[in-house]
Design a protein around this motif. Sequence first.
Motif, mmCIF file in Angstrom:
data_model
loop_
_atom_site.group_PDB
_atom_site.id
_atom_site.type_symbol
_atom_site.label_atom_id
_atom_site.label_comp_id
_atom_site.label_asym_id
_atom_site.label_seq_id
_atom_site.Cartn_x
_atom_site.Cartn_y
_atom_site.Cartn_z
ATOM 1 N N ARG A 16 0.833 -1.210 0.000
ATOM 2 C CA ARG A 16 0.000 0.000 0.000
ATOM 3 C C ARG A 16 0.866 1.258 0.000
ATOM 4 N NH1 ARG A 16 -3.089 -3.269 3.506
ATOM 5 N NH2 ARG A 16 -2.154 -2.296 5.361
ATOM 6 N N PHE A 17 1.959 1.227 0.749
ATOM 7 C CA PHE A 17 2.871 2.378 0.756
ATOM 8 C C PHE A 17 3.511 2.560 -0.618
ATOM 9 C CE2 PHE A 17 7.179 4.059 1.206
ATOM 10 C CZ PHE A 17 6.921 5.260 1.850
ATOM 11 N N ALA A 18 3.963 1.454 -1.221
ATOM 12 C CA ALA A 18 4.582 1.535 -2.545
ATOM 13 C C ALA A 18 3.585 2.015 -3.583
ATOM 14 C CB ALA A 18 5.150 0.171 -2.942
ATOM 15 N N ALA A 19 2.311 1.584 -3.448
ATOM 16 C CA ALA A 19 1.280 2.022 -4.391
ATOM 17 C C ALA A 19 1.054 3.520 -4.295
ATOM 18 C CB ALA A 19 -0.022 1.271 -4.135
ATOM 19 N N ALA A 20 1.052 4.037 -3.058
ATOM 20 C CA ALA A 20 0.889 5.483 -2.883
ATOM 21 C C ALA A 20 2.054 6.239 -3.502
ATOM 22 C CB ALA A 20 0.758 5.804 -1.397
ATOM 23 N N ALA A 21 3.260 5.710 -3.325
ATOM 24 C CA ALA A 21 4.436 6.362 -3.904
ATOM 25 C C ALA A 21 4.415 6.309 -5.417
ATOM 26 C CB ALA A 21 5.705 5.704 -3.369
ATOM 27 N N ALA A 22 3.869 5.209 -5.965
ATOM 28 C CA ALA A 22 3.822 5.059 -7.420
ATOM 29 C C ALA A 22 2.965 6.125 -8.077
ATOM 30 C CB ALA A 22 3.287 3.670 -7.780
ATOM 31 N N GLY A 23 1.998 6.651 -7.337
ATOM 32 C CA GLY A 23 1.149 7.696 -7.899
ATOM 33 C C GLY A 23 1.895 8.974 -8.210
ATOM 34 N N PHE A 24 3.055 9.167 -7.580
ATOM 35 C CA PHE A 24 3.831 10.391 -7.796
ATOM 36 C C PHE A 24 5.119 10.152 -8.578
ATOM 37 C CE2 PHE A 24 1.439 10.815 -3.833
ATOM 38 C CZ PHE A 24 0.772 12.011 -4.045
ATOM 39 N N MET A 25 5.393 8.891 -8.891
ATOM 40 C CA MET A 25 6.669 8.565 -9.526
ATOM 41 C C MET A 25 6.607 8.797 -11.038
ATOM 42 S SD MET A 25 8.729 4.928 -9.327
ATOM 43 C CE MET A 25 8.564 4.926 -7.529
ATOM 44 N N PRO A 26 7.529 9.538 -11.610
ATOM 45 C CA PRO A 26 7.559 9.701 -13.072
ATOM 46 C C PRO A 26 7.722 8.343 -13.747
ATOM 47 C CG PRO A 26 8.980 11.306 -12.010
ATOM 48 C CD PRO A 26 8.580 10.334 -10.944
ATOM 49 N N LYS A 27 7.049 8.171 -14.870
ATOM 50 C CA LYS A 27 7.035 6.866 -15.517
ATOM 51 C C LYS A 27 8.427 6.395 -15.963
ATOM 52 C CE LYS A 27 2.817 5.474 -15.187
ATOM 53 N NZ LYS A 27 2.558 5.797 -13.790
ATOM 54 N N PRO A 28 9.311 7.242 -16.467
ATOM 55 C CA PRO A 28 10.655 6.741 -16.809
ATOM 56 C C PRO A 28 11.390 6.164 -15.601
ATOM 57 C CG PRO A 28 10.261 8.834 -17.897
ATOM 58 C CD PRO A 28 9.135 8.640 -16.926
ATOM 59 N N ILE A 29 11.224 6.793 -14.432
ATOM 60 C CA ILE A 29 11.869 6.270 -13.227
ATOM 61 C C ILE A 29 11.228 4.953 -12.816
ATOM 62 C CG2 ILE A 29 12.260 6.710 -10.772
ATOM 63 C CD1 ILE A 29 12.501 9.666 -11.438
ATOM 64 N N ALA A 30 9.888 4.885 -12.912
ATOM 65 C CA ALA A 30 9.189 3.644 -12.571
ATOM 66 C C ALA A 30 9.626 2.506 -13.483
ATOM 67 C CB ALA A 30 7.680 3.850 -12.667
ATOM 68 N N PHE A 31 9.793 2.806 -14.765
ATOM 69 C CA PHE A 31 10.225 1.760 -15.693
ATOM 70 C C PHE A 31 11.656 1.330 -15.388
ATOM 71 C CE2 PHE A 31 12.026 0.111 -19.645
ATOM 72 C CZ PHE A 31 11.070 -0.829 -19.983
ATOM 73 N N GLY A 32 12.503 2.279 -15.057
ATOM 74 C CA GLY A 32 13.873 1.924 -14.690
ATOM 75 C C GLY A 32 13.902 1.015 -13.469
#
Length: 302
Positions: A16-32
């Motif tokens: 749940r914490f990671a999901a909340a953080a994912a909402g603010f993470m830029p997609k290139p960083i998330a893909f990396g």
Amino acid sequence: MYNWIGQLTQGGRGIRFAAAAAGFMPKPIAFGMCWTIARLLYTFAGRQIKERIRRNLTELLELRHSWKLKEIEKDYFLNLAVTLYELLLESQAGQPGLCPERIRTEGEHHLQDALTQGKGAIVFAPHSGNFFYYYLLLTRRYSCMTVVTAGSPELRPIYEQFGSFGCRGLDYDHTPPLELVRTLRKHLQAGGVVFLLGDFYREAFPEAEFFGKRSRSPGGTAMLALAEEAPVIPCHGYRNRMFRHRLIFEQPRFLNREFATHERETATNSLNRWLERVIREHPAGWFYWFNADERFASKQIV
């Protein structure tokens, strides 16, 4: 593989914490991040699972070049990592990626035209790309339902998550067969869409051919298409760049015009040959390489 998924779906507060953080993470960083996790999974997956995946790739795709096999294996783990990010983090944050920039559809007019005939439509697809997202997209655009195998405790949280988004699914493992068939037939007769993944495997399924081997395949698509004269729309999706997908709808098939009612196995085999083709075209996106060998009988068809 299911153990890995189970550890993530049952991650509780950490997820749940990671999901909340994912909402603010830029997609290139998330893909990396997904790329790094995929490489770690590939490196530390264990010799047994990697050998099993390679053996299945070699046998079913008839590949012999080690560099090509290794490339597919790495892309396979990457698709798994990115798909789990989409399902467990992006979706839990309430932001499933359904915008046109994320999922580009091609040939959707085939489905729309088929529905004008008043027989409903069966969208027939493999477990490739992010099939959860593809079904959610169909649910948002059409009166759509599917059949799932939600008996696995590892996958159930994902099914429940998408159920909260409005995805309707009949549980094959817990719905009486007559009730399941009756519900699907009524939905088609009302002009609805039924989304069926044709590469499920259960020992109780009817016999069929898959990649030139005796196996067992769900016979629901052939049965419904022959009995209800419903058009079958072959559909497959794949990831073509980072978090972007292409979802391709092909021309409808009217199995009732190709096969007699009693030729259900022959009709299923014909659909399976289409599955083989799209799996060969985008092999890294097919989910079942980790256990594909379980679905084949020991004797190969001659």
